[in-house]
Design a protein around this motif. Structure first.
Motif, PDB file in Angstrom:
ATOM      1  N   PHE A  17     -89.138 -73.761 -40.951  1.00 40.16           N
ATOM      2  CA  PHE A  17     -88.307 -73.028 -39.989  1.00 40.16           C
ATOM      3  C   PHE A  17     -88.971 -72.925 -38.611  1.00 40.16           C
ATOM      4  N   SER A  20     -90.366 -76.463 -37.107  1.00 39.48           N
ATOM      5  CA  SER A  20     -89.390 -77.402 -36.540  1.00 39.48           C
ATOM      6  C   SER A  20     -88.854 -76.902 -35.203  1.00 39.48           C
ATOM      7  N   ASN A  21     -88.702 -75.590 -35.077  1.00 37.58           N
ATOM      8  CA  ASN A  21     -88.299 -75.029 -33.779  1.00 37.58           C
ATOM      9  C   ASN A  21     -89.397 -75.231 -32.735  1.00 37.58           C
ATOM     10  N   ASN A  45     -87.823 -79.142 -44.663  1.00 38.45           N
ATOM     11  CA  ASN A  45     -86.556 -79.861 -44.674  1.00 38.45           C
ATOM     12  C   ASN A  45     -86.587 -80.962 -43.608  1.00 38.45           C
ATOM     13  N   SER A  48     -84.288 -81.010 -40.600  1.00 38.33           N
ATOM     14  CA  SER A  48     -84.572 -80.157 -39.446  1.00 38.33           C
ATOM     15  C   SER A  48     -85.236 -80.932 -38.319  1.00 38.33           C
ATOM     16  N   LEU A 198     -82.173 -72.864 -38.343  1.00 39.36           N
ATOM     17  CA  LEU A 198     -83.017 -73.637 -39.273  1.00 39.36           C
ATOM     18  C   LEU A 198     -83.830 -72.767 -40.225  1.00 39.36           C
ATOM     19  N   TRP A 352     -76.282 -78.741 -42.686  1.00 40.09           N
ATOM     20  CA  TRP A 352     -77.720 -78.499 -42.858  1.00 40.09           C
ATOM     21  C   TRP A 352     -77.980 -77.571 -44.038  1.00 40.09           C
TER      22      TRP A 352
END
Length: 359
Positions: A17, A20-21, A45, A48, A198, A352
Motif C-alpha cells: 500500500f 506503491s504510493n 500486489n 499496484s 491501493l 484492482w
C-alpha cells in the motif's frame, strides 16, 4: 555532512500500500531510477505497480529482503545509494494469530538488509559517504495513550503491545545500532495510521467501504472508542521525501496527519459519505446493485460491534512538531477531502480490489 544526492533508490515492499504510493510520488517528484523489491505475499500486489511498466526509470524484482545475494546484486547492478524499507508484515490481527512471519520479515529481514547495505556502501568509495538507509516504522512501537496523554514524541519510551509492534520496535533498534556501531547513514520515521488508494482490503477504511458495497456487516472492535491519528498516504510520502532531503543522519522523525478520530466516528463518516455518493450518482446503483443499505441511504445499519481483539491499544497520536520545525513538513490534505478521494478511488477501481476482497 554533505547533502545526500540520491542516484538510484531501492524501495523494498514497493508493491504494498504505502510502498506503491511512494513509488508513484517519487517518480513524479524526483530524479533517478526506482527499483522495487517485493516478495509479493498476500499484501503485495503487482497490479499496484502496473502503471509504471513502460517507465524507463522503474524496475521490479520479486524477492525477499532476507536474500542477501539478491539484495547485494541489486545494489551493485543498479548502483543504488538509497534504500527506503517499507517491507514488513503489518496487520496486528495476523500477528496475534501467528507471529512467526512478523519475526522473520520485520526483524530478520531488516537485519539482512542492513548487512547488505553495510557491506556494499561502506566498502564502496563512491557511496561510503553518499548513502542512506531509511526505515519505515509505526507509532505502535510507543504503546498506547490515554485520552489525557500528550501525543507520542520521538523521545517516548518504546512500549509495544502486540507481536507486530514488538517486531517493528526490534527492527528500529537494529537500524539505530547499525548507525552507532558501523557508521551506516540511517534515518527512521514513525508514522500514524495511513489511508488512501491501493490499501489492502483487510484494513479498516477499505474494508468498511467494500463491505458497504456488498451490504455486509462493518465490524467494529469493542465499543469503537479507540482513537487513531489518520495520515493520508501522500502526506506520508511527502514526509519521507523531506527526511531524505533534509533529515539528520541517525535521527528519527514522527510523521502524523493531525487527525485524531474514534474508530466509530470514522465509520459513521464513511457511512454518511457512502450514502451521499449513492444518493447523488445514479450510476452507482447499477454498478453496485448489492449495496442495498447505501442505496437506501442507511449504510450505518451495517455497523456491527464485535469482540475486541487482545491487547487492543486505546489511542495513538503523533506529535510531528520535530519534522515540522526541522524539515518544514506539513500535511497538505484536508481529512474530509482525502477521505472522499479514497472512497472515489475504490468506487472507480473495482478491477484492482475485486481479486483481493474475500466476501
Amino acid at each position: 555532512m554533505s547533502k545526500l544526492i540520491i542516484k538510484n533508490i531501492l524501495v523494498t515492499g514497493g508493491a504494498g500500500f504505502i510502498g506503491s504510493n511512494f513509488v508513484d510520488y517519487w517518480l513524479k517528484n524526483n530524479q533517478g531510477n526506482v527499483i522495487v523489491l517485493d516478495l509479493l505475499t498476500y499484501a503485495g500486489n503487482l497490479s499496484s505497480l502496473s502503471k509504471f511498466k513502460s517507465n524507463e526509470r522503474f524496475s521490479f524484482y520479486q524477492g525477499d529482503i532476507a536474500d542477501k545475494e539478491l539484495v547485494g546484486e541489486l545494489l551493485a547492478k543498479h548502483e543504488i545509494n538509497c534504500i527506503v524499507n517499507f517491507a514488513a508484515e503489518s496487520h496486528v490481527d495476523r500477528s496475534i494469530s501467528g507471529a512467526t512471519p512478523f519475526i522473520f520479515t520485520n526483524i530478520v529481514g531488516t537485519f539482512e538488509l542492513l548487512e547488505c547495505a553495510k557491506q556494499f556502501w561502506l566498502t564502496h568509495p563512491n557511496f561510503k559517504e553518499n548513502h542512506r538507509f531509511h526505515h519505515i516504522s509505526t507509532d505502535e512501537v510507543y504503546g498506547s495513550l490515554t485520552s489525557d496523554d500528550a501525543p507520542f514524541k520521538e523521545s517516548n519510551q518504546y512500549q509495544p503491545n502486540s507481536p507486530y509492534s514488538a517486531s517493528k520496535a526490534s527492527s528500529d533498534h537494529l537500524v539505530r545500532a547499525y548507525h552507532h556501531t558501523y557508521g551506516l547513514n540511517v534515518t527512521t520515521s514513525n508514522c500514524s495510521n495511513n489511508y488512501g488508494p491501493l490499501h489492502f482490503p483487510e484494513k479498516l477504511i477499505p474494508l468498511a467501504i467494500l463491505n458497504i458495497l456488498h451490504d455486509k456487516p462493518i465490524p467494529v472492535y469493542g465499543n469503537g472508542q479507540q482513537i487513531r491519528d489518520w495520515l493520508f498516504v501522500d502526506d506520508h510520502c511527502l514526509g519521507i521525501d523531506l527526511i531524505l532531503q533534509k533529515g539528520i543522519v541517525g535521527e528519527t522523525y514522527n510523521i502524523g496527519g493531525n487527525n485524531e478520530l474514534k474508530n466509530i466516528d470514522l465509520i459513521h463518516r464513511l457511512c454518511e459519505l457512502m450514502n451521499y455518493k449513492f444518493a447523488n450518482n445514479a450510476s452507482l446503483e447499477a454498478q453496485y446493485p448489492n449495496a442495498l443499505s447505501a442505496i437506501n441511504g442507511q449504510s450505518e445499519k451495517l455497523i456491527t460491534f464485535v469482540q475486541d481483539r487482545p491487547g487492543h491499544d486505546v489511542r495513538y497520536a503523533i506529535d510531528a512538531s520535530k519534522a515540522m520545525d526541522e524539515l518544514g513538513y506539513c500535511p497538505n490534505y484536508n481529512f474530509s477531502n482525502a477521505l472522499e478521494t479514497t472512497v472515489n478511488w475504490y468506487l472507480n477501481n473495482n478491477n484492482w480490489w475485486l481479486p483481493l476482497y474475500h466476501q
